[in-house]
Design a protein around this motif. Sequence first.
Motif, PDB file in Angstrom:
ATOM      1  N   LEU A  26      29.463  -8.002 -18.015  1.00  0.00           N
ATOM      2  CA  LEU A  26      30.371  -7.379 -17.055  1.00  0.00           C
ATOM      3  C   LEU A  26      31.579  -6.820 -17.798  1.00  0.00           C
ATOM      4  CD1 LEU A  26      31.017  -6.822 -14.067  1.00  0.00           C
ATOM      5  CD2 LEU A  26      32.130  -9.065 -13.982  1.00  0.00           C
ATOM      6  N   THR A  67      27.358  -4.771  -8.478  1.00  0.00           N
ATOM      7  CA  THR A  67      27.423  -3.625  -9.368  1.00  0.00           C
ATOM      8  C   THR A  67      27.632  -2.325  -8.595  1.00  0.00           C
ATOM      9  OG1 THR A  67      25.964  -4.719 -10.963  1.00  0.00           O
ATOM     10  CG2 THR A  67      26.176  -2.337 -11.144  1.00  0.00           C
ATOM     11  N   ASP A  69      28.718   2.156  -9.360  1.00  0.00           N
ATOM     12  CA  ASP A  69      28.721   3.192 -10.403  1.00  0.00           C
ATOM     13  C   ASP A  69      30.042   3.215 -11.161  1.00  0.00           C
ATOM     14  OD1 ASP A  69      26.168   3.984  -9.692  1.00  0.00           O
ATOM     15  OD2 ASP A  69      26.826   5.730  -8.534  1.00  0.00           O
ATOM     16  N   SER A 102      34.069   4.071 -16.751  1.00  0.00           N
ATOM     17  CA  SER A 102      32.997   3.285 -16.135  1.00  0.00           C
ATOM     18  C   SER A 102      31.625   3.794 -16.571  1.00  0.00           C
ATOM     19  CB  SER A 102      33.094   3.342 -14.607  1.00  0.00           C
ATOM     20  OG  SER A 102      34.239   2.678 -14.123  1.00  0.00           O
ATOM     21  N   ARG A 106      28.799   1.779 -18.741  1.00  0.00           N
ATOM     22  CA  ARG A 106      27.442   1.602 -18.252  1.00  0.00           C
ATOM     23  C   ARG A 106      26.434   2.215 -19.214  1.00  0.00           C
ATOM     24  NH1 ARG A 106      27.100   4.544 -13.391  1.00  0.00           N
ATOM     25  NH2 ARG A 106      25.016   3.680 -13.173  1.00  0.00           N
ATOM     26  N   THR A 111      27.922  -3.464 -17.256  1.00  0.00           N
ATOM     27  CA  THR A 111      28.043  -3.191 -15.820  1.00  0.00           C
ATOM     28  C   THR A 111      29.511  -3.193 -15.414  1.00  0.00           C
ATOM     29  OG1 THR A 111      27.844  -5.551 -15.254  1.00  0.00           O
ATOM     30  CG2 THR A 111      25.820  -4.258 -15.295  1.00  0.00           C
ATOM     31  N   ALA A 113      31.742  -3.718 -11.600  1.00  0.00           N
ATOM     32  CA  ALA A 113      31.410  -4.303 -10.306  1.00  0.00           C
ATOM     33  C   ALA A 113      32.640  -4.522  -9.436  1.00  0.00           C
ATOM     34  CB  ALA A 113      30.685  -5.638 -10.521  1.00  0.00           C
TER      35      ALA A 113
END
Length: 204
Positions: A26, A67, A69, A102, A106, A111, A113
């Motif tokens: 994360l 999660t 985008d 972000s 990714r 991730t 979230a």
Amino acid sequence: TLDSDAILDAATLAELVAALESDPTLAAVQPVLRQPDGSLHHAGAAVSPAGTTRLLSPPAATHTPVTVDAVGSACALWRRAAVDDAGGWDAWLWYYEDVDLSLRLRGAGLTVAVLPTLAALHEWGGTMGRQRSLTRFYRQEYARRRMLGKLPAGELARRLPRLLYHELWLLVWSLVRGITDIPTTRGGSLLYPAAWLASLLPRH
């Protein structure tokens, strides 16, 4: 990150820290953002192939990060090492800087979230304002294109039809808005098509 118009209490911050510490994959986590009157601002964002965003409503209440985008920089906790490894914040972006980061996180296999059981206050528009303007239009579109320009060539090629459609829509929008806003802008809105064209040009 915490905007000057956002409020985060110590208990919520502790929960965000715990979420990052419990999951090494994360890279960033945010609470649900609400406005001072209690109405929803957003719970993260979905990102379209053209790079535009749609603010999300909170998912079902769960103590597990959900999660998304992209998370918003108005109030979010980011893993410093992951941000540094991804190249850090893009100082050229006035908008989309959180979406850009972000997506890069990714792309590195991590991730981002939202924690639906947590909330913070954010006075949307308190930092940048809400009014439409040529400057905002130019900066938003420049930032969106700069963000998309970092994608691999193959991914850009796959998105090309959607990207071209969106640019055509923007051109039509700028022409129509340039006319309809004449009374309120004293003719300044006629420069919207020029702002659209300028946002296509690289700055460096």
